[in-house]
Design a protein around this motif. Structure first.
Motif, PDB file in Angstrom:
ATOM      1  N   MET A 175      39.606  36.317  38.709  1.00 41.66           N
ATOM      2  CA  MET A 175      40.929  36.411  38.117  1.00 41.66           C
ATOM      3  C   MET A 175      40.824  36.759  36.642  1.00 41.66           C
ATOM      4  N   LEU A 176      39.887  36.094  35.987  1.00 44.11           N
ATOM      5  CA  LEU A 176      39.712  36.341  34.554  1.00 44.11           C
ATOM      6  C   LEU A 176      39.295  37.789  34.328  1.00 44.11           C
ATOM      7  N   ARG A 177      38.417  38.259  35.251  1.00 42.07           N
ATOM      8  CA  ARG A 177      37.962  39.634  35.070  1.00 42.07           C
ATOM      9  C   ARG A 177      39.148  40.606  35.190  1.00 42.07           C
ATOM     10  N   GLY A 178      39.954  40.325  36.169  1.00 39.52           N
ATOM     11  CA  GLY A 178      41.148  41.178  36.362  1.00 39.52           C
ATOM     12  C   GLY A 178      42.043  41.134  35.150  1.00 39.52           C
ATOM     13  N   LEU A 179      42.276  39.954  34.668  1.00 39.07           N
ATOM     14  CA  LEU A 179      43.119  39.816  33.493  1.00 39.07           C
ATOM     15  C   LEU A 179      42.499  40.539  32.300  1.00 39.07           C
ATOM     16  N   GLY A 180      41.163  40.561  32.325  1.00 45.05           N
ATOM     17  CA  GLY A 180      40.455  41.282  31.260  1.00 45.05           C
ATOM     18  C   GLY A 180      40.907  42.732  31.213  1.00 45.05           C
ATOM     19  N   VAL A 181      40.987  43.346  32.410  1.00 48.05           N
ATOM     20  CA  VAL A 181      41.431  44.747  32.463  1.00 48.05           C
ATOM     21  C   VAL A 181      42.838  44.844  31.883  1.00 48.05           C
TER      22      VAL A 181
END
Ligand code: SF4
Ligand code: SF4
Ligand code: SF4
Ligand code: SF4
Ligand code: FES
Lengths: 166, 830
Positions: A19-25
């Motif tokens: 989730m964090l990675r996605g939010l990173g994008v």
């Protein structure tokens, strides 16, 4: 028992990371210039070179209609969107080159799937798919384009070279 | 039996094929389902070998052979797909296309063109020809219906040979040589043919196309609706090609025992009236002297009220050829039971005292047998004008050696195929027939003449008749309606008796035969049996009493009306004003008739004088069945829907019946047809159902009455008037089909050159024909087809109604001819 708990914790952890990675994008793009535009207030300057939009019936340089009313576009059209009724040219009323012209020409733009087969089938290069994509109307009838609507206003206005033979 | 026919076995593409000796390779291959492309060959004509498209490889022959001309021989090894055949086909196609304009997008044949299809399938795909193509002016008009594009012609000669072999009219010919060869009409006059539409159908390219179909549609737009042509009585099987709600063209539907694959031009180009703007759209009622639009309820209520207020015996029905069998049947049922009148008929264009009313109309043997006959006797029957496609079948017999004897007052168009053409003085037909019968008996003087015919020629005809094994005898309108018609009919019947056959009564147009079959006759029931014989059956099926006393026939209905003996006349699909032989009789009838109802598709002369006019559908708009002259019952399918509020006839009648207090309702034509089956034995779609027994009534005693009167020429009116039917006229329907009106041209009259010279009239001049009763203005046609002292005038021209100058009481109407001098700026006036 213990094993089961461990795997549950692990799964949650993995999902959290994803989730964090996605939010990173999301965050990364939050500070870039947007790719989309605010249509219809804003519009693109040009569509792709091979884009297929509304149809035009094109003219020769001398104003003669290219269409000879052969109905090849009618028979090739996979969505049966075209209606053509031909008639005979007379010396007093010469509409196209040759003996035949389309007295009536209609395209139902609601049915059309913009495949471009009609353009491909046309033996005279009369029918072309233009660049205009804003095809909407308040009634179905208004989306049946008739011959005056389809015919390009002046030779070449649709983008097809009026000197081209076919 | 089969071992008497020599058989050969050959191999085609490795398949053994066995065929009777004499079969061509092409036919053998087709029988085996192997496709060999052709252009010039057509299976209704002998092979020609002009186009070379049908090349095949035959083992042990040095070159490719044309399979359409080469007979199959025992042990032949044929191949249709070897590389050399392929190369041959490609070469031929490339060669044919050298001068072909390739304007398929414009060409009307596009989409159904053998040249297109075969180029696609067998062609090389590209051309090496870069030089300039042959350039002809196009299109060329070859008459009102035919358009030629010489650039597209591949010179297969099919059209030319059709005229030579099938129709015998030589309408098209080839001219010039080589590169400049072209098809045209002799002297470049408009094509003189009644069958030119067939050349369009068999032309393998778009060289010959139809003017009426020009650019209006593509094959993929058309819905093909199988139907029947109901103009003349032949009832050819057709397809109506429909686009939207419009009939675009008529095409022949193959029917081997009927029209084969042909039609006449009336059938091909005559459908224009169906969509004519003048079609009646809503009921009209006469109010304050004018016909004014009304609703169906109003109109039917009015008709019902008038019928109720009248004694049944003072109501009559005249129903014409526009009705289907079901319409006619319902009409008979409603008028016989609900209205309760026996006065109903479909026959109008006959003498009240002539033989036509006493005989049952139609052929006594099937059309399919015509090609096998060895002799035809035509008495007063103008075959190509009245039943054109029958001529094409008769021509087949003639080609096999059959002889034709024709006894007519005007030479027939097929003159050169008539072995014994006895063109006689109009009023002498019976004398000529008597002489022929005598000659057939073997004793007749060889010199002298009878009725303008040389006895020597009659003797020869008699000899031919004597030797006939399978003769066919046809007697037509010109004979039956002549003053001596009764005698002629009796003589023809006698003559037939010698051969044990019955004469075919060549009368009736449209669905007259269906009308008779369905019971629209004053003295017979549906099926043709006398009313008294089937009364029980009728009353069970109809659930009402039926009177058996014979009613009045058509001409008598009109006479009775003229004497004030009728109060209501209901006319469906007939136009007495132009149909009756003597228009004054109809005028008298109309003036004394209190109430006239006309159900028709157009505001005909008769309808204009009606009190109520009801708009009706025409046959291409109806479902049901029709019968033809041989009694064949055929199905018609509604091709288009009718205009406005127009209705079918049986629906109108059943609406009327309800208002008269009886429910006669049907769910559709099938239910009516099934009911008819219970009364008409053998009735089936596609069956030949003749009338049970000829309704031969005692002939009216008036037959002789008029004989001999006014036959002598007098100085004032020197010419005898012959009236006949022609294929192309300008009546209420034909006049509204543009191509037919063009083919019909102006009203005309035919004169012998001597008479024309005497009146200083040349071919094409406007003339006035004056009889005691009046005159008509027509165009002169000068021809030796009529004898001196005669003038021939066709019926069916609304602008020059010949029945206005004929008197029914006269044996022969006499006229004089004057050139019409038009004053500049003024109109000539007879
Ligand atoms: S683009 Fe395709 S679907 Fe649209 S009219 Fe042409 S052929 Fe028909
Ligand atoms: S647009 Fe082209 S294909 Fe369509 S009818 Fe016209 S000429 Fe024929
Ligand atoms: S006009 Fe047609 S049928 Fe006649 S010769 Fe030419 S191609 Fe053949
Ligand atoms: S012969 Fe008669 S039925 Fe046949 S096409 Fe001609 S008019 Fe029609
Ligand atoms: S079809 Fe055989 S030569 Fe033309």
């Amino acid at each position: 028992m213990n094993d089961r708990r461990r795997s549950t914790i692990l799964r949650y952890a993995r999902q959290g990371v994803a989730m964090l990675r996605g939010l990173g994008v999301t965050f990364r793009y939050l500070f870039k210039r947007p790719i989309t535009i605010r249509y219809p207030e804003e519009k693109r300057t040009a569509v792709q070179p091979r884009f297929k939009g509304r149809h035009w019936l094109t003219l020769y340089g001398d104003g003669m209609e290219r269409c000879v009313g052969c109905e090849l576009c009618v028979i090739v059209c996979p969505s049966q969107a075209i209606y053509v009724k031909a008639a005979e040219n007379t010396p007093e009323h010469q509409v196209s080159k040759g003996e035949r012209y389309a007295a009536e020409f209609q395209i139902n733009e609601l049915r059309c799937i913009f495949c471009g087969f009609c353009e491909e089938a046309c033996p005279t290069g009369a029918i072309v798919l233009g660049r205009e994509y804003e095809l909407a109307g308040y009634t179905r009838e208004s989306m049946i384009y008739t011959k005056p609507m389809l015919t390009e206003p002046y030779p070449g206005s649709s983008g097809r070279d009026p000197q081209r033979e076919v | 039996m089969s071992d008497q026919v020599p058989i050969v076995t050959l191999s085609i593409d490795g398949r053994p094929v066995t065929v009777p000796k004499g079969t061509t390779i092409w036919t053998a291959a087709r029988g085996a389902g192997i496709d060999v492309p052709i252009f010039c060959y057509h299976d209704r004509m002998p092979p020609l070998g002009a186009c070379r498209m049908c090349l095949v490889n035959v083992e042990k022959t040095p070159k490719l052979v044309t399979s359409c001309t080469q007979e199959a021989a025992e042990g032949m090894v044929v191949s249709t797909t070897t590389p050399d055949v392929k190369a041959g086909q490609e070469a031929i196609l490339e060669f044919l296309l050298i001068n072909h304009p390739l304007d398929c997008p414009i060409c009307d044949k596009g989409g159904e063109c053998p040249l297109q299809d075969q180029t696609f399938r067998y062609g090389p795909g590209r051309s090496r020809y870069v030089e300039v193509k042959r350039d002809f002016a196009k299109p060329v008009s070859l008459g009102p219906a035919l358009v030629l594009d010489r650039e597209r012609c591949i010179l297969c000669w099919r059209c030319v040979r059709f005229g030579e072999i099938i129709a015998g009219d030589d309408a098209l010919k080839g001219f010039e040589r080589g590169f400049t060869s072209e098809i045209n009409t002799p002297f470049t006059l408009p094509a003189a043919s009644k069958f030119i539409g067939n050349t369009i159908a068999i032309c393998p390219v778009g060289a010959l196309t139809s003017r009426t179909y020009r650019f209006v549609s593509r094959p993929w737009d058309n819905q093909r609706v199988p139907s029947v042509c109901t103009f003349c009585g032949v009832g050819c099987a057709v397809f109506f090609d429909v686009r939207g709600n419009t009939i675009m063209r008529t095409q022949a539907r193959e029917a081997p025992d009927l029209n084969d694959i042909w039609l006449c031009d009336l059938g091909f180009f005559g459908h224009g009236y169906v969509q004519h703007a003048e079609r009646l759209q809503q009921p009209l009622i006469r109010k304050d002297g004018d016909l004014q639009p009304a609703s169906w309820d109003e109109a039917l209520d009015l008709v019902a009220r008038k019928i109720r207020a009248t004694a049944p015996g003072r109501v009559a029905l005249l129903a014409g050829a526009r009705l289907t069998n079901e319409d006619a049947y319902v009409a008979a049922r409603v008028f016989r039971t609900v209205v309760g009148t026996p006065h109903l008929d479909h026959r109008l264009d006959t003498r009240a005292d002539g033989p036509s009313l006493g005989v049952s109309w139609g052929m006594t043997s099937p059309i399919g047998e015509i090609p096998t006959r060895d002799l035809f006797l035509l008495v007063g029957c103008d075959l190509t004008e009245e039943y054109p496609v029958l001529w094409l079948r008769m021509k087949q017999a003639v080609d096999r050696g059959a002889a034709i004897i024709a006894i007519t007052p005007k030479a027939l168009e097929i003159d050169r195929f008539v072995a014994h053409h006895l063109v006689h003085d109009y009023h002498e037909g019976s004398a000529v027939l008597a002489a022929l019968a005598q000659a057939a008996g073997g004793d007749s003087p060889k010199t002298g003449e009878v009725g303008g015919v040389d006895l020597g020629r009659i003797a020869l005809a008699g000899e031919a008749l004597r030797g006939a094994k399978r003769p066919m005898v046809m007697i037509g309108k010109t004979a039956l309606e002549a003053a001596d018609g009764e005698t002629m009919y009796a003589e023809v019947e006698d003559l037939c008796g010698k051969f044990g056959i019955k004469p075919s009564i060549m009368r009736g147009r449209g669905n007259a035969f269906g009308a008779a079959l369905a019971g629209l006759l004053p003295n017979t029931s549906p099926g043709g049996r006398p009313l008294a014989q089937v009364r029980g059956d009728l009353e069970t099926v109809w659930g009402a009493p039926v009177a058996v006393e014979p009613g009045l026939s058509g001409p008598h209905i009109i006479e009775a009306a003229g004497r004030g003996e009728l109060d209501v006349l209901y006319i469906a699909g007939a136009d007495p004003s132009s149909d009756v032989l003597d228009r004054s009789r109809w005028a008298a009838a109309r003036s004394r008739l209190p109430f006239l109802v006309v159900v028709d598709a157009f505001l005909t002369e008769t309808a204009q004088a009606a009190d109520v006019v009801l708009p009706a559908l025409v046959i291409p708009e109806k479902n049901g069945t029709v019968s033809n002259i041989e009694g064949r019952v055929q199905r018609v399918h509604a091709a288009v829907s009718g205009p406005g509020e127009a209705r079918g006839d049986w629906q109108i009648l059943s609406g009327l019946a309800v208002r008269l207090g009886r429910t006669i309702a049907y769910s559709g034509w099938e239910e009516i047809f099934n009911e008819m089956k219970t009364l008409i034995p053998g009735l089936e779609v596609d069956a030949i159902v003749p009338l049970a027994a000829p309704a031969r009534a005692v002939s009216a005693p008036g037959a002789q009455k008029s004989d001999g009167r006014e036959t002598a020429a007098d100085g004032e009116y020197p010419l005898a008037l012959i009236v006949g039917d022609v294929l192309f006229d300008r009546g209420s329907m034909s006049g509204r089909s543009p191509a037919i009106a063009d083919l019909a041209r102006e009203p005309w009259a035919m004169l012998h050159p001597d008479d024309a010279a005497r009146a200083t009239v040349a071919d094409g001049d406007p003339i006035v024909l004056t009889a005691r009763r009046g005159s008509i203005a027509v165009m002169a046609r000068v021809s030796k087809a009529v004898l001196p002292g005669h003038v021939y005038v066709p019926r069916g021209y609304d602008a020059a109604p010949v029945n206005a100058i004929v008197g029914a009481g006269e044996a022969v109407t006499r006229v004089r001819v004057r050139a019409l001098v038009t004053v500049a700026g003024g109109q000539g006036n007879g």
